[in-house]
Design a protein around this motif. Structure first.
Motif, PDB file in Angstrom:
ATOM      1  N   GLY A 176      31.308  32.811  35.422  1.00 22.16           N
ATOM      2  CA  GLY A 176      31.477  33.733  34.257  1.00 22.16           C
ATOM      3  C   GLY A 176      31.728  35.230  34.937  1.00 22.16           C
ATOM      4  N   LEU A 177      31.794  35.191  36.038  1.00 27.64           N
ATOM      5  CA  LEU A 177      31.947  36.645  36.603  1.00 27.64           C
ATOM      6  C   LEU A 177      33.322  37.489  36.475  1.00 27.64           C
ATOM      7  CD1 LEU A 177      29.987  36.143  40.313  1.00 27.64           C
ATOM      8  CD2 LEU A 177      29.419  37.499  38.354  1.00 27.64           C
ATOM      9  N   ILE A 178      34.313  36.646  35.952  1.00 25.29           N
ATOM     10  CA  ILE A 178      35.604  36.923  35.743  1.00 25.29           C
ATOM     11  C   ILE A 178      36.108  36.776  34.634  1.00 25.29           C
ATOM     12  CG2 ILE A 178      37.027  35.118  36.853  1.00 25.29           C
ATOM     13  CD1 ILE A 178      38.582  37.416  38.145  1.00 25.29           C
ATOM     14  N   HIS A 238      41.383  49.576  40.671  1.00 19.62           N
ATOM     15  CA  HIS A 238      41.250  49.378  41.989  1.00 19.62           C
ATOM     16  C   HIS A 238      41.121  47.670  41.990  1.00 19.62           C
ATOM     17  CE1 HIS A 238      39.324  48.327  45.588  1.00 19.62           C
ATOM     18  NE2 HIS A 238      40.001  49.445  46.210  1.00 19.62           N
ATOM     19  N   ALA A 239      42.348  47.272  42.959  1.00 19.07           N
ATOM     20  CA  ALA A 239      42.510  45.843  42.897  1.00 19.07           C
ATOM     21  C   ALA A 239      42.241  45.289  44.568  1.00 19.07           C
ATOM     22  CB  ALA A 239      43.996  45.699  42.727  1.00 19.07           C
ATOM     23  N   PHE A 240      41.743  43.854  44.117  1.00 17.07           N
ATOM     24  CA  PHE A 240      41.498  42.952  45.568  1.00 17.07           C
ATOM     25  C   PHE A 240      42.701  41.902  45.401  1.00 17.07           C
ATOM     26  CE2 PHE A 240      37.143  44.841  45.131  1.00 17.07           C
ATOM     27  CZ  PHE A 240      36.907  45.248  46.380  1.00 17.07           C
ATOM     28  N   VAL A 241      43.116  41.497  46.443  1.00 15.79           N
ATOM     29  CA  VAL A 241      43.905  40.337  46.413  1.00 15.79           C
ATOM     30  C   VAL A 241      42.836  39.221  46.331  1.00 15.79           C
ATOM     31  CG1 VAL A 241      45.499  38.821  47.565  1.00 15.79           C
ATOM     32  CG2 VAL A 241      45.805  41.192  47.484  1.00 15.79           C
ATOM     33  N   GLY A 242      42.744  38.601  45.178  1.00 17.09           N
ATOM     34  CA  GLY A 242      41.775  37.458  45.011  1.00 17.09           C
ATOM     35  C   GLY A 242      42.508  36.199  45.724  1.00 17.09           C
ATOM     36  N   GLU A 243      43.693  36.224  45.412  1.00 14.06           N
ATOM     37  CA  GLU A 243      44.415  35.042  46.250  1.00 14.06           C
ATOM     38  C   GLU A 243      45.797  35.092  46.165  1.00 14.06           C
ATOM     39  OE1 GLU A 243      43.547  31.170  45.042  1.00 14.06           O
ATOM     40  OE2 GLU A 243      44.950  29.992  46.260  1.00 14.06           O
ATOM     41  N   LEU A 244      46.422  34.717  47.377  1.00 17.56           N
ATOM     42  CA  LEU A 244      47.718  34.750  47.610  1.00 17.56           C
ATOM     43  C   LEU A 244      48.256  33.663  48.150  1.00 17.56           C
ATOM     44  CD1 LEU A 244      50.396  36.980  47.658  1.00 17.56           C
ATOM     45  CD2 LEU A 244      49.724  37.329  49.957  1.00 17.56           C
ATOM     46  N   ARG A 245      49.299  32.914  47.527  1.00 17.40           N
ATOM     47  CA  ARG A 245      49.717  31.588  48.186  1.00 17.40           C
ATOM     48  C   ARG A 245      51.169  31.642  48.027  1.00 17.40           C
ATOM     49  NH1 ARG A 245      47.263  26.730  45.073  1.00 17.40           N
ATOM     50  NH2 ARG A 245      45.279  27.686  45.377  1.00 17.40           N
ATOM     51  N   THR A 246      51.806  30.984  49.046  1.00 14.22           N
ATOM     52  CA  THR A 246      53.358  30.659  48.941  1.00 14.22           C
ATOM     53  C   THR A 246      53.639  29.202  49.457  1.00 14.22           C
ATOM     54  OG1 THR A 246      53.953  32.807  49.796  1.00 14.22           O
ATOM     55  CG2 THR A 246      55.599  31.297  50.208  1.00 14.22           C
ATOM     56  N   GLY A 247      54.362  28.621  48.711  1.00 16.17           N
ATOM     57  CA  GLY A 247      54.670  27.120  48.928  1.00 16.17           C
ATOM     58  C   GLY A 247      55.888  26.561  47.935  1.00 16.17           C
ATOM     59  N   ASN A 289      40.289  42.714  39.552  1.00 18.44           N
ATOM     60  CA  ASN A 289      40.020  44.246  39.461  1.00 18.44           C
ATOM     61  C   ASN A 289      38.776  44.648  38.735  1.00 18.44           C
ATOM     62  OD1 ASN A 289      43.078  43.222  39.194  1.00 18.44           O
ATOM     63  ND2 ASN A 289      43.416  45.446  39.339  1.00 18.44           N
ATOM     64  N   GLN A 290      38.554  45.844  38.406  1.00 15.72           N
ATOM     65  CA  GLN A 290      37.103  46.237  38.075  1.00 15.72           C
ATOM     66  C   GLN A 290      36.736  45.732  36.760  1.00 15.72           C
ATOM     67  OE1 GLN A 290      36.542  50.305  39.437  1.00 15.72           O
ATOM     68  NE2 GLN A 290      35.251  49.672  41.256  1.00 15.72           N
ATOM     69  N   PHE A 291      35.470  46.109  36.567  1.00 20.29           N
ATOM     70  CA  PHE A 291      34.938  45.377  35.576  1.00 20.29           C
ATOM     71  C   PHE A 291      35.311  45.896  33.945  1.00 20.29           C
ATOM     72  CE2 PHE A 291      32.090  47.119  38.697  1.00 20.29           C
ATOM     73  CZ  PHE A 291      32.031  46.043  39.460  1.00 20.29           C
ATOM     74  N   LYS A 292      35.021  44.729  33.332  1.00 23.03           N
ATOM     75  CA  LYS A 292      35.085  45.164  31.791  1.00 23.03           C
ATOM     76  C   LYS A 292      34.067  44.575  31.164  1.00 23.03           C
ATOM     77  CE  LYS A 292      36.932  43.712  27.629  1.00 23.03           C
ATOM     78  NZ  LYS A 292      37.074  42.335  26.873  1.00 23.03           N
ATOM     79  N   GLY A 293      33.420  45.052  30.233  1.00 23.78           N
ATOM     80  CA  GLY A 293      32.022  44.486  29.684  1.00 23.78           C
ATOM     81  C   GLY A 293      32.133  45.155  28.243  1.00 23.78           C
ATOM     82  N   SER A 294      31.178  44.676  27.256  1.00 28.61           N
ATOM     83  CA  SER A 294      30.985  44.947  26.155  1.00 28.61           C
ATOM     84  C   SER A 294      29.461  44.746  25.562  1.00 28.61           C
ATOM     85  CB  SER A 294      31.825  44.512  25.141  1.00 28.61           C
ATOM     86  OG  SER A 294      31.677  43.156  25.148  1.00 28.61           O
ATOM     87  N   LYS A 295      29.100  45.217  24.372  1.00 32.05           N
ATOM     88  CA  LYS A 295      27.814  44.737  23.883  1.00 32.05           C
ATOM     89  C   LYS A 295      27.713  43.166  23.998  1.00 32.05           C
ATOM     90  CE  LYS A 295      26.836  48.859  21.356  1.00 32.05           C
ATOM     91  NZ  LYS A 295      27.104  49.702  20.167  1.00 32.05           N
ATOM     92  N   LYS A 296      28.820  42.680  23.782  1.00 25.61           N
ATOM     93  CA  LYS A 296      28.692  41.250  23.523  1.00 25.61           C
ATOM     94  C   LYS A 296      28.725  40.219  25.031  1.00 25.61           C
ATOM     95  CE  LYS A 296      30.326  40.897  19.049  1.00 25.61           C
ATOM     96  NZ  LYS A 296      31.646  41.033  18.162  1.00 25.61           N
ATOM     97  N   ILE A 297      29.604  40.871  25.852  1.00 24.58           N
ATOM     98  CA  ILE A 297      29.926  40.232  27.084  1.00 24.58           C
ATOM     99  C   ILE A 297      29.434  41.214  28.270  1.00 24.58           C
ATOM    100  CG2 ILE A 297      31.581  39.126  28.550  1.00 24.58           C
ATOM    101  CD1 ILE A 297      33.636  39.404  26.186  1.00 24.58           C
ATOM    102  N   PRO A 298      28.480  40.656  29.017  1.00 21.96           N
ATOM    103  CA  PRO A 298      28.188  41.596  30.414  1.00 21.96           C
ATOM    104  C   PRO A 298      29.190  41.694  31.142  1.00 21.96           C
ATOM    105  CG  PRO A 298      27.293  39.274  30.573  1.00 21.96           C
ATOM    106  CD  PRO A 298      28.022  39.247  29.129  1.00 21.96           C
ATOM    107  N   PHE A 304      34.864  40.914  36.120  1.00 20.56           N
ATOM    108  CA  PHE A 304      35.966  41.288  36.696  1.00 20.56           C
ATOM    109  C   PHE A 304      36.993  40.897  35.795  1.00 20.56           C
ATOM    110  CE2 PHE A 304      33.379  40.672  40.652  1.00 20.56           C
ATOM    111  CZ  PHE A 304      33.705  41.884  41.233  1.00 20.56           C
ATOM    112  N   THR A 305      38.072  41.914  36.199  1.00 21.07           N
ATOM    113  CA  THR A 305      39.412  41.316  35.241  1.00 21.07           C
ATOM    114  C   THR A 305      40.464  41.093  36.170  1.00 21.07           C
ATOM    115  OG1 THR A 305      39.959  43.618  35.330  1.00 21.07           O
ATOM    116  CG2 THR A 305      38.851  42.990  33.396  1.00 21.07           C
ATOM    117  N   ARG A 306      41.812  40.566  35.684  1.00 20.97           N
ATOM    118  CA  ARG A 306      42.656  40.200  36.769  1.00 20.97           C
ATOM    119  C   ARG A 306      44.191  40.357  36.245  1.00 20.97           C
ATOM    120  NH1 ARG A 306      40.285  34.030  36.071  1.00 20.97           N
ATOM    121  NH2 ARG A 306      42.555  33.053  36.591  1.00 20.97           N
TER     122      ARG A 306
END
Lengths: 359, 147
Positions: free
Chosen positions: A163-165, A219-228, A257-266, A269-271
């Motif tokens: 549930g981290l993303i 701010h973005a990280f490359v969570g995954e990159l795949r070619t095929g 990408n960086q976080f998003k949260g609200s009163k209902k959801i802790p 990460f976003t994507r």
């Protein structure tokens, strides 16, 4: 009164003859054939297929040859050809989880099921000109190793489990094919993604870079990159049987990408998502970053008034064929338009002189 | 069950390397009588992706497809839906599809379909084994303070 002017036919024909000759170049040098281009300039071929929005290597190579290597001109030729093709139908959504990967990396996790596999990449080369290529025929052979033929799961699915993303859930919104319907803002995300996938690599790279430099907070990280290669499944209308009608190479990028949260959801990460024909990872990563920055409304983020957040700005300007069509048309004769401007400026100057004499 | 095997042969015919399929067919030297139901035509199929792997469908771009349909007699029809723009490849695929429904099935299976399967498996193995050779093995260096 509108006066049409004709002429220049001979000049145009002769210009085309010279174009043909200069395209051929020095006749003492062997002529390029289409297979040489499609086998040895693969990444140019991929770019023309991606932005030409049509996966066909031979046509792409032909377009590159015809355009003397001007890739935007080649993309223009592909697009023009594409419009002549009857649409047989639409495929089932592709399953990138079943991709036959040449390359699969993650910049966020070191140890992942399926491992990090570099594939044929420029990444760790030294960017020094290789003068050995000036000589003929020398190349290294790829090494081989024993493998397990297992499906390679998507890296972000692990974050998903905790549930981290943010989860990508179908919205149920209907989307239009932007090549068949006029664009109406605001667009659905699907319409934006279609547009980005055929958008100009340079333009998307510039915008993605702008988000990294701070023009949109993501701010973005490359969570995954795949070619095929991915199997494209299509239902044969006469039979109602779904077959693997085509094998297509894709590059897919999932950004974290960086976080998003609200009163209902802790906080989570976003994507962002990038998916393009061919081995075009610079473009796939750029697409993911720009997709993410345009999702600000969906995540309840602040609109900072920057280009990469503005879907109307991004989508209206990312198509290089639209852009070059409008840009290049201004070099064609505008004699009548310009005559009107000339008359106007003369009139204004006359009035200015009269006023000056009066004072 | 019948549909499952037809799905399989149609898939291998569709994605076959065109030169390889043509050489396999030409080597058989079969003279087949047929009537066109639809002569070969070049078109495209729009390929769809999914936003973020599991979200909404979206259009990625098109792929060139050639299709044709023919009949051997009133009962048996063959459909040739293939990747690319080769009309002869499409015709061969339709003929093979039709013949796979006749007593010539074994000839086509042995000399064409099985060979296409082998060809594709070899390509797949080649890619997998080259990809595997570029797998990263991480190791941690022992640092001074850990001694």
């Amino acid at each position: 009164m509108y006066v049409s002017v004709k002429g220049g036919e001979k000049a145009i024909n002769n210009a085309h003859s010279w174009l043909s000759e200069i395209r051929r170049g020095d006749v003492n040098i062997a002529e390029l054939n289409i297979k040489q281009i499609s086998e040895q300039l693969t990444l140019s071929v991929d770019r023309v297929m991606s932005e030409g929005s049509l996966y066909d290597k031979d046509l792409s190579a032909l377009a590159i040859k015809q355009s003397r290597g001007d890739l935007i001109e080649a993309i223009f030729l592909m697009r023009a050809y594409r419009t002549t093709l009857p649409r047989i139908g639409s495929s089932k959504p592709i399953e990138t989880g079943k991709m036959l990967c040449l390359r699969r990396i993650s910049a966020t996790f070191k140890d992942i099921p399926g491992k990090q596999k570099l594939g044929p990449t420029f990444d760790y080369t030294h960017r020094l000109l290789d003068f050995k290529l000036l000589a003929d025929g020398e190349y290294e052979k790829a090494k081989i190793e024993k493998y397990d033929d297992k499906e390679i799961p998507h890296v972000l699915s692990f974050l998903n489990k905790e549930g981290l993303i943010q989860k990508e859930i179908p919205s149920g919104k209907t989307s239009k094919d932007i090549t068949r319907n006029p664009i109406n803002f605001p667009l659905t995300r699907s319409e934006r993604l279609q547009s980005l996938s055929r958008g100009d690599e340079g333009f998307l790279l510039g915008l993605a870079y702008s988000t990294q430099r701070g023009y949109a907070r993501n701010h973005a990280f490359v969570g995954e990159l795949r070619t095929g290669y991915v199997e494209v499944q299509f239902e044969i209308p006469e039979l109602g049987i779904e077959i693997n009608i085509a094998d297509v190479m894709f590059t897919e990028c999932e950004s974290v990408n960086q976080f998003k949260g609200s009163k209902k959801i802790p906080a989570q990460f976003t994507r962002g998502y990038g998916l393009v024909f061919g081995q075009l990872e610079r473009k796939a990563i750029s697409m993911a970053l720009v997709d993410r920055s345009m999702r600000w409304k969906e995540f309840g983020e602040e609109y900072l008034g920057v280009a990469a957040q503005d879907e109307e700005f991004v989508i209206s300007h990312c198509d290089n064929i639209q852009a070059t069509g409008f840009l290049e048309h201004i070099k064609l004769p505008h004699y009548v338009d310009f005559q009107a401007e000339l008359d106007l400026v003369r009139k204004i100057r006359e009035e200015y002189k009269k006023n000056e004499q009066r004072t | 069950m019948k549909n499952k095997s037809r799905k399989q042969w149609l898939s291998y015919l569709a994605t076959a390397d065109e030169n390889y399929l043509i050489s396999l067919w030409d080597n058989l030297n079969m003279k087949i009588e047929y009537n066109w139901l639809r002569e070969p035509e070049i078109g495209s199929v729009m390929v769809q992706g999914k936003a973020g792997v599991t979200g909404d469908n979206f259009n990625v771009g098109e792929v060139t497809i050639t299709r044709c349909s023919l009949s051997l007699d009133k009962k048996i029809q063959g459909h040739g839906y293939v990747q690319g723009r080769n009309k002869y490849k499409s015709k061969i695929a339709a003929l093979c599809d039709a013949l796979m429904q006749t007593e010539k099935k074994e000839i086509i299976k042995r000399n064409i379909i099985d060979k296409l399967i082998k060809y594709k498996n070899n390509k797949r193995n080649e890619i997998l084994s080259k990809t595997e050779a570029t797998k990263v093995d991480f190791f941690t260096l022992v640092r001074g303070e850990d001694k």
